[in-house]
Design a protein around this motif. Structure first.
Motif, mmCIF file in Angstrom:
data_model
loop_
_atom_site.group_PDB
_atom_site.id
_atom_site.type_symbol
_atom_site.label_atom_id
_atom_site.label_comp_id
_atom_site.label_asym_id
_atom_site.label_seq_id
_atom_site.Cartn_x
_atom_site.Cartn_y
_atom_site.Cartn_z
ATOM 1 N N LYS A 189 18.296 -7.847 3.196
ATOM 2 C CA LYS A 189 17.431 -8.253 2.101
ATOM 3 C C LYS A 189 15.966 -7.976 2.440
ATOM 4 N N ALA A 190 15.625 -8.179 3.706
ATOM 5 C CA ALA A 190 14.253 -7.938 4.151
ATOM 6 C C ALA A 190 13.864 -6.479 3.977
ATOM 7 N N LEU A 191 14.756 -5.587 4.345
ATOM 8 C CA LEU A 191 14.476 -4.155 4.216
ATOM 9 C C LEU A 191 14.309 -3.751 2.754
ATOM 10 N N GLU A 192 15.026 -4.425 1.869
ATOM 11 C CA GLU A 192 14.857 -4.158 0.441
ATOM 12 C C GLU A 192 13.470 -4.585 -0.029
ATOM 13 N N LYS A 193 12.991 -5.706 0.508
ATOM 14 C CA LYS A 193 11.708 -6.257 0.075
ATOM 15 C C LYS A 193 10.516 -5.425 0.526
ATOM 16 N N VAL A 194 10.687 -4.630 1.582
ATOM 17 C CA VAL A 194 9.546 -3.850 2.076
ATOM 18 C C VAL A 194 9.579 -2.399 1.601
ATOM 19 N N LYS A 195 10.483 -2.076 0.692
ATOM 20 C CA LYS A 195 10.495 -0.736 0.117
ATOM 21 C C LYS A 195 9.309 -0.581 -0.842
ATOM 22 N N LYS A 196 8.933 0.666 -1.106
ATOM 23 C CA LYS A 196 7.850 0.916 -2.054
ATOM 24 C C LYS A 196 8.251 0.360 -3.414
ATOM 25 N N PRO A 197 7.429 -0.508 -3.981
ATOM 26 C CA PRO A 197 7.815 -1.150 -5.251
ATOM 27 C C PRO A 197 7.668 -0.238 -6.458
ATOM 28 N N GLU A 198 8.471 -0.513 -7.473
ATOM 29 C CA GLU A 198 8.318 0.154 -8.765
ATOM 30 C C GLU A 198 7.540 -0.796 -9.669
ATOM 31 N N ILE A 199 6.412 -0.342 -10.151
ATOM 32 C CA ILE A 199 5.510 -1.209 -10.902
ATOM 33 C C ILE A 199 5.653 -0.962 -12.398
ATOM 34 N N PRO A 200 5.931 -2.006 -13.168
ATOM 35 C CA PRO A 200 5.924 -1.835 -14.625
ATOM 36 C C PRO A 200 4.574 -1.294 -15.084
ATOM 37 N N GLU A 201 4.583 -0.274 -15.908
ATOM 38 C CA GLU A 201 3.350 0.394 -16.325
ATOM 39 C C GLU A 201 2.374 -0.571 -16.982
ATOM 40 N N GLU A 202 2.903 -1.531 -17.728
ATOM 41 C CA GLU A 202 2.044 -2.507 -18.417
ATOM 42 C C GLU A 202 1.234 -3.336 -17.420
ATOM 43 N N ILE A 203 1.902 -3.772 -16.333
ATOM 44 C CA ILE A 203 1.218 -4.566 -15.308
ATOM 45 C C ILE A 203 0.177 -3.720 -14.593
ATOM 46 N N LYS A 204 0.546 -2.501 -14.222
ATOM 47 C CA LYS A 204 -0.377 -1.621 -13.508
ATOM 48 C C LYS A 204 -1.633 -1.365 -14.347
ATOM 49 N N ARG A 205 -1.435 -1.044 -15.608
ATOM 50 C CA ARG A 205 -2.569 -0.744 -16.492
ATOM 51 C C ARG A 205 -3.477 -1.964 -16.640
ATOM 52 N N LYS A 206 -2.876 -3.138 -16.809
ATOM 53 C CA LYS A 206 -3.642 -4.368 -16.971
ATOM 54 C C LYS A 206 -4.498 -4.663 -15.741
ATOM 55 N N VAL A 207 -3.915 -4.513 -14.560
ATOM 56 C CA VAL A 207 -4.627 -4.803 -13.316
ATOM 57 C C VAL A 207 -5.786 -3.840 -13.115
ATOM 58 N N TYR A 208 -5.537 -2.544 -13.270
ATOM 59 C CA TYR A 208 -6.592 -1.549 -13.047
ATOM 60 C C TYR A 208 -7.720 -1.682 -14.065
ATOM 61 N N GLU A 209 -7.376 -1.983 -15.299
ATOM 62 C CA GLU A 209 -8.422 -2.164 -16.322
ATOM 63 C C GLU A 209 -9.289 -3.366 -16.015
ATOM 64 N N ARG A 210 -8.657 -4.464 -15.626
ATOM 65 C CA ARG A 210 -9.424 -5.680 -15.313
ATOM 66 C C ARG A 210 -10.337 -5.477 -14.109
ATOM 67 N N LEU A 211 -9.891 -4.697 -13.149
ATOM 68 C CA LEU A 211 -10.685 -4.456 -11.946
ATOM 69 C C LEU A 211 -11.737 -3.369 -12.162
ATOM 70 N N GLY A 212 -11.599 -2.631 -13.255
ATOM 71 C CA GLY A 212 -12.575 -1.598 -13.564
ATOM 72 C C GLY A 212 -12.504 -0.401 -12.644
ATOM 73 N N ILE A 213 -11.293 -0.074 -12.158
ATOM 74 C CA ILE A 213 -11.115 1.075 -11.288
ATOM 75 C C ILE A 213 -10.009 1.967 -11.856
ATOM 76 N N SER A 214 -9.987 3.219 -11.411
ATOM 77 C CA SER A 214 -8.980 4.161 -11.898
ATOM 78 C C SER A 214 -7.766 4.170 -10.986
ATOM 79 N N GLU A 215 -6.632 4.548 -11.545
ATOM 80 C CA GLU A 215 -5.404 4.622 -10.747
ATOM 81 C C GLU A 215 -5.429 5.813 -9.802
#
Length: 272
Positions: A246-272
């Protein structure tokens, strides 16, 4: 690549040595030399909780703080409890809903203190660093000041790892932080969650409350080739609190929902 035979660390995440023919990371070498006594830590926690008549629970609305609140109210029967959420501006809406629902279910006063941690998160993103340590440090300091203002001596948190060989630490001003979940396994925590109206939000990364973690992990992974959660997850395996697979699963590169990614980057004022 050599991997620690005790936890999941590898040469990218920790220095590996060969001990008695087996690869072991430097953290596990220290751990095995000074292995904490779970029964002693539990006894110390039980004795400490007998004196807690009033406490603040650091309540993020995530799974671990939910278990901590349940234990404080239903197991240790703390007479006066206040669940306090520090909303740093990037708490998931479902985490806030969870927090309100759980606090109402357990009949505990719930307070939200809102701050803006964009400076911490923006710097971490721009440098491809982990934001978690600075976020946690700032949050605990705000909770400490809030506790002093309210005349409360104890702050209960949902951390699983003890402070060395103790389940508590003394903060400035005489405030005591208690890690109520010290050495509690993930399976034990999940059994408690089944008793509660807790709903798991769909968030990237090893989190049930924070929008920042997933995108920050992705950015770090792309630069460094591994997760900044690696050493913390490895510690859970080392202490026997999390299964290796389970630990090895948790440290894999995550798949980020596009909606969350866009929201975070917009709020921080930085580009992806």
């Amino acid at each position: 690549m050599p991997t620690c035979s005790v936890c999941i660390n590898n040469e990218k995440t920790s220095k590996i040595k060969i001990v008695n023919g087996k690869p072991i990371c430097k953290e596990c070498i220290v751990y095995l030399s000074h292995k904490p006594d779970k029964s002693k830590i539990q006894v110390e926690l039980e004795e400490l909780m007998k004196d807690v008549d009033k406490a603040i629970v650091a309540f993020s609305g995530g799974k671990d703080s939910t278990v901590a609140l349940y234990l404080a109210k239903e197991v240790y029967k703390v007479p006066e409890l206040e669940a306090v959420m520090i909303d740093h501006g990037f708490m998931a809406g479902k985490a806030i809903e969870n927090a309100k629902r759980i606090a109402e279910y357990l009949n505990v006063q719930f307070t939200i203190l809102r701050y803006d941690y964009s400076d911490i998160f923006r710097e971490a993103f721009l440098k491809a660093q982990s934001p978690c340590r600075r976020c946690s440090k700032r949050t605990m300091e705000k909770l400490r000041k809030y506790a002093l203002k309210k005349g409360v001596k104890y702050i209960i948190t949902g951390h699983e790892l003890p402070f060395g060989h103790h389940p508590y630490r003394l903060m400035s001003g005489g405030v005591v932080q208690i890690r109520l979940l010290s050495l509690m396994s993930e399976s034990e925590r999940f059994e408690i969650l089944k008793k509660l109206p807790f709903e798991f939000p769909k968030l990237a990364g090893y989190t049930t409350n924070c929008l920042i973690l997933g995108p920050a992990l992705e950015r770090y992974y792309e630069k460094h080739g591994f997760s900044f959660e690696y050493r913390r997850i490895a510690a859970l395996v080392r202490y026997g609190l999390l299964d290796r697979e389970k630990a090895l699963e948790k440290v894999k590169k995550p798949e980020i929902p596009e909606e969350i990614k866009r929201k975070v980057y917009e709020r921080l004022g930085i580009s992806e």
